[in-house]
Design an enzyme around this catalytic site. Structure first.
Site, PDB file in Angstrom:
ATOM      1  N   CYS A  57       0.850  -1.186   0.000  1.00 46.59           N
ATOM      2  CA  CYS A  57       0.000   0.000   0.000  1.00 46.59           C
ATOM      3  C   CYS A  57       0.883   1.232   0.000  1.00 46.59           C
ATOM      4  O   CYS A  57       2.094   1.149   0.176  1.00 46.59           O
ATOM      5  CB  CYS A  57      -0.882  -0.004   1.230  1.00 46.59           C
ATOM      6  SG  CYS A  57      -1.781  -1.550   1.441  1.00 46.59           S
ATOM      7  N   ARG A  83       1.447   1.354  -6.084  1.00 46.21           N
ATOM      8  CA  ARG A  83       1.627   0.364  -5.026  1.00 46.21           C
ATOM      9  C   ARG A  83       0.365  -0.435  -4.750  1.00 46.21           C
ATOM     10  O   ARG A  83       0.397  -1.427  -4.029  1.00 46.21           O
ATOM     11  CB  ARG A  83       2.078   1.074  -3.738  1.00 46.21           C
ATOM     12  CG  ARG A  83       3.361   1.842  -3.904  1.00 46.21           C
ATOM     13  CD  ARG A  83       3.675   2.596  -2.641  1.00 46.21           C
ATOM     14  NE  ARG A  83       4.135   1.718  -1.604  1.00 46.21           N
ATOM     15  CZ  ARG A  83       5.406   1.431  -1.364  1.00 46.21           C
ATOM     16  NH1 ARG A  83       6.340   1.983  -2.107  1.00 46.21           N
ATOM     17  NH2 ARG A  83       5.749   0.632  -0.404  1.00 46.21           N
ATOM     18  N   TRP A  94      -3.589  -2.122  -1.551  1.00 48.43           N
ATOM     19  CA  TRP A  94      -3.607  -3.401  -2.268  1.00 48.43           C
ATOM     20  C   TRP A  94      -4.014  -4.424  -1.221  1.00 48.43           C
ATOM     21  O   TRP A  94      -3.285  -4.666  -0.258  1.00 48.43           O
ATOM     22  CB  TRP A  94      -2.236  -3.726  -2.852  1.00 48.43           C
ATOM     23  CG  TRP A  94      -2.289  -4.877  -3.825  1.00 48.43           C
ATOM     24  CD1 TRP A  94      -2.588  -4.809  -5.147  1.00 48.43           C
ATOM     25  CD2 TRP A  94      -2.059  -6.254  -3.535  1.00 48.43           C
ATOM     26  NE1 TRP A  94      -2.547  -6.056  -5.705  1.00 48.43           N
ATOM     27  CE2 TRP A  94      -2.237  -6.967  -4.740  1.00 48.43           C
ATOM     28  CE3 TRP A  94      -1.739  -6.973  -2.385  1.00 48.43           C
ATOM     29  CZ2 TRP A  94      -2.086  -8.349  -4.834  1.00 48.43           C
ATOM     30  CZ3 TRP A  94      -1.595  -8.355  -2.486  1.00 48.43           C
ATOM     31  CH2 TRP A  94      -1.764  -9.026  -3.694  1.00 48.43           C
ATOM     32  N   ASN A 131       0.964   0.426   5.797  1.00 48.92           N
ATOM     33  CA  ASN A 131       1.467  -0.389   4.690  1.00 48.92           C
ATOM     34  C   ASN A 131       2.237  -1.546   5.312  1.00 48.92           C
ATOM     35  O   ASN A 131       3.114  -1.316   6.135  1.00 48.92           O
ATOM     36  CB  ASN A 131       2.392   0.461   3.810  1.00 48.92           C
ATOM     37  CG  ASN A 131       3.144  -0.376   2.793  1.00 48.92           C
ATOM     38  OD1 ASN A 131       2.658  -1.415   2.345  1.00 48.92           O
ATOM     39  ND2 ASN A 131       4.337   0.071   2.419  1.00 48.92           N
ATOM     40  N   GLY A 132       1.913  -2.767   4.919  1.00 46.13           N
ATOM     41  CA  GLY A 132       2.632  -3.923   5.456  1.00 46.13           C
ATOM     42  C   GLY A 132       1.660  -4.918   6.067  1.00 46.13           C
ATOM     43  O   GLY A 132       0.459  -4.879   5.786  1.00 46.13           O
ATOM     44  N   GLU A 173       8.718 -13.501 -21.732  1.00 46.33           N
ATOM     45  CA  GLU A 173       8.534 -12.133 -21.245  1.00 46.33           C
ATOM     46  C   GLU A 173       7.534 -11.383 -22.144  1.00 46.33           C
ATOM     47  O   GLU A 173       6.674 -10.645 -21.649  1.00 46.33           O
ATOM     48  CB  GLU A 173       9.891 -11.410 -21.185  1.00 46.33           C
ATOM     49  CG  GLU A 173       9.852  -9.923 -20.923  1.00 46.33           C
ATOM     50  CD  GLU A 173       9.234  -9.515 -19.591  1.00 46.33           C
ATOM     51  OE1 GLU A 173       8.869 -10.386 -18.789  1.00 46.33           O
ATOM     52  OE2 GLU A 173       9.091  -8.295 -19.376  1.00 46.33           O
ATOM     53  N   LYS A 192       4.077  -9.830 -20.779  1.00 46.23           N
ATOM     54  CA  LYS A 192       3.734  -8.411 -20.950  1.00 46.23           C
ATOM     55  C   LYS A 192       2.368  -8.278 -21.615  1.00 46.23           C
ATOM     56  O   LYS A 192       1.531  -7.485 -21.193  1.00 46.23           O
ATOM     57  CB  LYS A 192       4.747  -7.673 -21.823  1.00 46.23           C
ATOM     58  CG  LYS A 192       6.059  -7.255 -21.247  1.00 46.23           C
ATOM     59  CD  LYS A 192       6.034  -6.140 -20.244  1.00 46.23           C
ATOM     60  CE  LYS A 192       5.892  -6.704 -18.856  1.00 46.23           C
ATOM     61  NZ  LYS A 192       7.134  -7.029 -18.168  1.00 46.23           N
ATOM     62  N   GLU A 216      -0.540  -9.344 -19.237  1.00 47.73           N
ATOM     63  CA  GLU A 216      -0.846  -8.523 -18.069  1.00 47.73           C
ATOM     64  C   GLU A 216      -1.428  -7.164 -18.413  1.00 47.73           C
ATOM     65  O   GLU A 216      -2.195  -6.626 -17.631  1.00 47.73           O
ATOM     66  CB  GLU A 216       0.366  -8.385 -17.139  1.00 47.73           C
ATOM     67  CG  GLU A 216       1.528  -7.610 -17.678  1.00 47.73           C
ATOM     68  CD  GLU A 216       2.648  -7.480 -16.635  1.00 47.73           C
ATOM     69  OE1 GLU A 216       3.798  -7.390 -17.053  1.00 47.73           O
ATOM     70  OE2 GLU A 216       2.373  -7.459 -15.433  1.00 47.73           O
ATOM     71  N   HIS A 261       6.239 -30.507 -30.096  1.00 50.36           N
ATOM     72  CA  HIS A 261       5.878 -31.460 -29.039  1.00 50.36           C
ATOM     73  C   HIS A 261       4.525 -31.127 -28.410  1.00 50.36           C
ATOM     74  O   HIS A 261       4.244 -31.550 -27.298  1.00 50.36           O
ATOM     75  CB  HIS A 261       6.985 -31.502 -27.981  1.00 50.36           C
ATOM     76  CG  HIS A 261       8.294 -31.920 -28.542  1.00 50.36           C
ATOM     77  ND1 HIS A 261       8.557 -33.202 -28.970  1.00 50.36           N
ATOM     78  CD2 HIS A 261       9.415 -31.210 -28.831  1.00 50.36           C
ATOM     79  CE1 HIS A 261       9.782 -33.268 -29.458  1.00 50.36           C
ATOM     80  NE2 HIS A 261      10.321 -32.068 -29.388  1.00 50.36           N
ATOM     81  N   LYS A 300       2.282  -3.270  -7.962  1.00 48.50           N
ATOM     82  CA  LYS A 300       3.686  -3.143  -8.348  1.00 48.50           C
ATOM     83  C   LYS A 300       4.616  -3.939  -7.446  1.00 48.50           C
ATOM     84  O   LYS A 300       5.616  -4.461  -7.893  1.00 48.50           O
ATOM     85  CB  LYS A 300       4.063  -1.653  -8.317  1.00 48.50           C
ATOM     86  CG  LYS A 300       5.430  -1.360  -8.854  1.00 48.50           C
ATOM     87  CD  LYS A 300       5.478  -1.538 -10.351  1.00 48.50           C
ATOM     88  CE  LYS A 300       6.861  -1.354 -10.914  1.00 48.50           C
ATOM     89  NZ  LYS A 300       6.992  -2.030 -12.207  1.00 48.50           N
TER      90      LYS A 300
HETATM   91  C1  F6R Z   1       5.609  -8.112 -14.805  1.00 49.69           C
HETATM   92  C2  F6R Z   1       6.027  -7.731 -13.481  1.00 49.69           C
HETATM   93  C3  F6R Z   1       6.077  -8.767 -12.431  1.00 49.69           C
HETATM   94  C4  F6R Z   1       7.288  -8.547 -11.522  1.00 49.69           C
HETATM   95  C5  F6R Z   1       7.234  -9.527 -10.338  1.00 49.69           C
HETATM   96  C6  F6R Z   1       8.451  -9.409  -9.447  1.00 49.69           C
HETATM   97  O1  F6R Z   1       5.651  -7.022 -15.686  1.00 49.69           O
HETATM   98  O2  F6R Z   1       6.308  -6.582 -13.227  1.00 49.69           O
HETATM   99  O3  F6R Z   1       6.084 -10.048 -12.971  1.00 49.69           O
HETATM  100  O4  F6R Z   1       8.450  -8.718 -12.272  1.00 49.69           O
HETATM  101  O5  F6R Z   1       6.083  -9.287  -9.584  1.00 49.69           O
HETATM  102  O6  F6R Z   1       8.515  -8.153  -8.870  1.00 49.69           O
HETATM  103  P1  F6R Z   1       9.871  -7.603  -8.268  1.00 49.69           P
HETATM  104  O7  F6R Z   1      10.806  -7.425  -9.408  1.00 49.69           O
HETATM  105  O8  F6R Z   1       9.492  -6.297  -7.634  1.00 49.69           O
HETATM  106  O9  F6R Z   1      10.360  -8.621  -7.295  1.00 49.69           O
END
Ligand code: F6R
Length: 607
Positions: free
Chosen positions: A2, A27, A74, A98-99, A479, A483, A486, A502, A602
């Site tokens: 948060c 966040r 969050w 937060n936490g 990747e 992307k 998401e 396969h 995030k």
């Molecule tokens: C995808 C993305 C997530 C983060 C993952 C790890 O675009 O951003 O898959 O890479 O949640 O987050 P961090 O790097 O903060 O440990």
């Protein structure tokens, strides 16, 4: 995950708090709330969903107090509804958090036995009631907060405000970051300096166990035993510039475009381009003596680690065990005697990555952390921090952090190879020179955005997309798929091109776009064979390659995106950009919330 804010101001603070929360919305965005003290009374407005809902609520029912706290959530404990939104009140106390308060269940039972009634399902509410109980017992607000803090276990950043006191916010930190901002006759608290950037650039970061008494004209910081402590005041340079979208529509677009610069900063931190050698890194292990290297991370950071496995094994002949952190932490993996571990994380707070780190630490393995947020928990708990210099990444989908992670990992692979004697000085110079060219190639690739946008208009019409690649392009294919999923919500899979036959080849028909990432490298011809298999079944190929690859592919594609020829070593760093742009433009075309895709946050501080 948060974001929290507090302001002891001169004018009504609710609009300022909302402004600061906007910069913290990355966040979490499940709910938001603001509380102020008005004519001695606590008042609050809260709303489920994004900040814009809170803004509407405040327009209809403004708050006039000149002191206030705010929160963007969050959800962890309790569904994301208005009742569980912060600030939480208990009689004369308001709290944002937060936490996670780990002993909240035990504290809640204790407080319930004392007759306290809980309104929400959150762990945070126990903090408000604990302080309230202290006040009822005769403690003054500061003493009450301090006594309550001593009871808390877990990770928290808190801002606490009191009925009847329009010149006092208490901030506390144990784990998640909290910054105090110093203004002229105004003081601020925020989860990071970015939140406070428009108000002040004079910042004091609280350290773990610190708590601060924040008033308009004075801030005092104490340790958990109540002893005054001195913390340095710092200038947070240019943070408001960094969190501005500039001329870009979205943070993600801006962050994609920042990559030539931040990759360059990151590489320069690890490499001496003049001597052609890696810089001293203060590593807690000697690469020459390692038998194995363990790497663990989540999501995009994991995929950066997976790419580096190819580098460490190829150039340094160092075997790498790479794991998704949520699996690693419970796998009870036996760690080789002469091993070291690397953890990769943008936020430095990801719970699974942190747990994996702690497992390795308990096994006595030396630990390096590749993190973007300095001072984060993962950074603090490792033996060495290897920073990515990406700057704040606001878009939830990771872009520039990924290429900076790759930059650090590539530098480490060169270092490992040099220390292990698997490359000579000339080869080391050659690899360092190649890395130094990555930012220039990245700039060139950004100019392909018009063509990529055109391809994205086609992708936006489909429900499924397949990404293929071999070698380092295989994790990049994953990747690309991640992307796209998401931010556009289109289903996508990233596959090793050789694995296609396969199973997944059954998916291919004229409706299935297949994005093939294939620089002209040592196994280009093999990837071409896999493309032939797709073409033979009517699949629509979108080929991302280089000039040589485009000439030699000899295959009819739906579209070919042609990058400059570049050294194989740096290709994954540079090829990440078209892959990101493709997802970005597709999401824009779909009209999704690019910077804050649904259900995501995030930094993922829960399992
Ligand atoms: C995808 C993305 C997530 C983060 C993952 C790890 O675009 O951003 O898959 O890479 O949640 O987050 P961090 O790097 O903060 O440990």
């Amino acid at each position: 995950m948060c974001g929290i804010v507090g302001i002891v101001g001169q004018t009504p603070v609710a609009p300022l708090i909302v402004d600061a929360l906007k910069r913290l919305e990355y966040r979490g965005y499940d709910s938001a709330g603001v509380a102020t003290v008005e004519r001695g009374e606590l008042s609050r407005r809260r709303a489920e969903g994004k900040l814009v809902n809170l803004e509407r609520r405040l327009e209809a029912e403004p708050l006039s107090g000149t002191i206030g706290i705010g929160h963007t959530r969050w959800a962890t404990h309790g569904v994301p509804n208005e009742t569980n939104a912060h600030p939480h009140f208990a009689d004369e106390v308001a709290v944002v958090h937060n936490g996670i308060i780990e002993n909240f269940a035990e504290l809640r039972e204790e407080l319930k036995r004392d007759g306290y009634v809980f309104q929400s399902q959150t762990d945070t509410e126990v903090v408000a009631h604990l302080i309230s109980r202290e006040l009822r017992g005769g403690a003054e607000p500061i003493e009450a907060a301090h006594n309550a803090l001593k009871r808390l276990q877990g990770a928290f950043a808190l801002a606490i405000m009191f009925k009847g006191d329009e010149d006092l916010i208490i901030g506390a930190r144990n784990g998640p970051p909290l910054a105090v901002g110093h203004g002229q006759g105004e003081m601020y608290l925020g989860s990071d300096a970015i939140a406070l950037a428009p108000f002040t650039n004079a910042i004091t970061y609280l350290e773990d166990g610190d708590w601060a008494v924040v008033r308009r004209n004075k801030v005092q910081i104490f340790d958990i035993d109540g002893n005054p402590v001195k913390r340095q005041r710092q200038q947070s340079v240019g943070t408001s510039y960094l969190v501005d979208k500039g001329n870009h529509r979205h943070f993600m677009e801006k962050e994609i475009h920042e990559q030539p610069e931040v990759i360059s900063h990151t590489l320069a931190h690890y490499l001496d381009f003049i001597s052609g050698k890696t810089r001293e890194m203060d590593l807690p292990f000697d690469f020459a003596k390692l038998d194995r290297l363990a790497i663990s991370a989540c999501g995009t950071a994991y995929l950066a680690g997976l790419i580096s496995k190819y580098w460490f094994e190829r150039y340094a002949r160092l075997p790498v065990d790479i794991d998704i952190a949520s699996e690693f932490r419970y796998r009870e993996m036996p760690l080789a005697k002469n091993s070291a571990a690397l953890f990769v994380s943008q936020s430095g707070e990801t719970a699974d990555t942190l747990a994996s780190l702690r497992y390795c630490r308990s096994e006595g393995v030396p630990i390096g952390a590749i993190v973007n947020v300095r001072g984060s928990t993962i950074a603090r708990e490792s033996n060495v921090t290897l920073p990515t210099l990406a700057g704040p990444e606001i878009g939830v989908a990771s872009t520039k952090a990924f290429t900076c992670q790759l930059s650090v990992l590539a530098s480490l692979a060169v270092r490992a190879a040099a220390e292990r004697g698997t490359i000579d000085e000339e080869e080391e110079k050659r690899l360092v020179r190649q890395l130094s060219e990555a930012p220039r190639f990245a700039s060139q690739v950004l100019k392909l955005d018009g063509q990529i946008e055109k391809v994205a208009r086609e992708l936006a019409k489909v429900n499924h997309v397949l990404y293929l690649g071999r070698d380092t392009s295989y994790p990049l294919a994953m990747e690309g798929a991640l992307k796209l999923k998401e931010i556009s919500y289109i289903h996508a899979e990233g596959y090793a091109a050789g694995e296609l036959k396969h199973g997944p080849i059954a998916l291919i028909d004229e409706n299935m776009p297949v994005i093939v990432i294939a620089p002209h490298d040592r196994i280009f011809e093999k990837t071409v064979s896999n493309m032939q298999e797709v073409a033979a079944r009517g699949g629509r190929i979108i080929l991302i390659t280089d000039e040589t690859g485009a000439k030699r592919a000899g295959i009819e594609t739906f579209e070919t995106i042609v990058l400059p020829d570049m050294p194989e070593f740096i290709a994954p760093i540079v090829y990440a950009l078209p892959v990101q742009l493709l997802a970005y433009y597709t999401a824009v075309q779909m009209g999704t919330d690019v910077d804050q895709p649904r259900n995501l946050a995030k930094s993922v501080t829960v399992e």
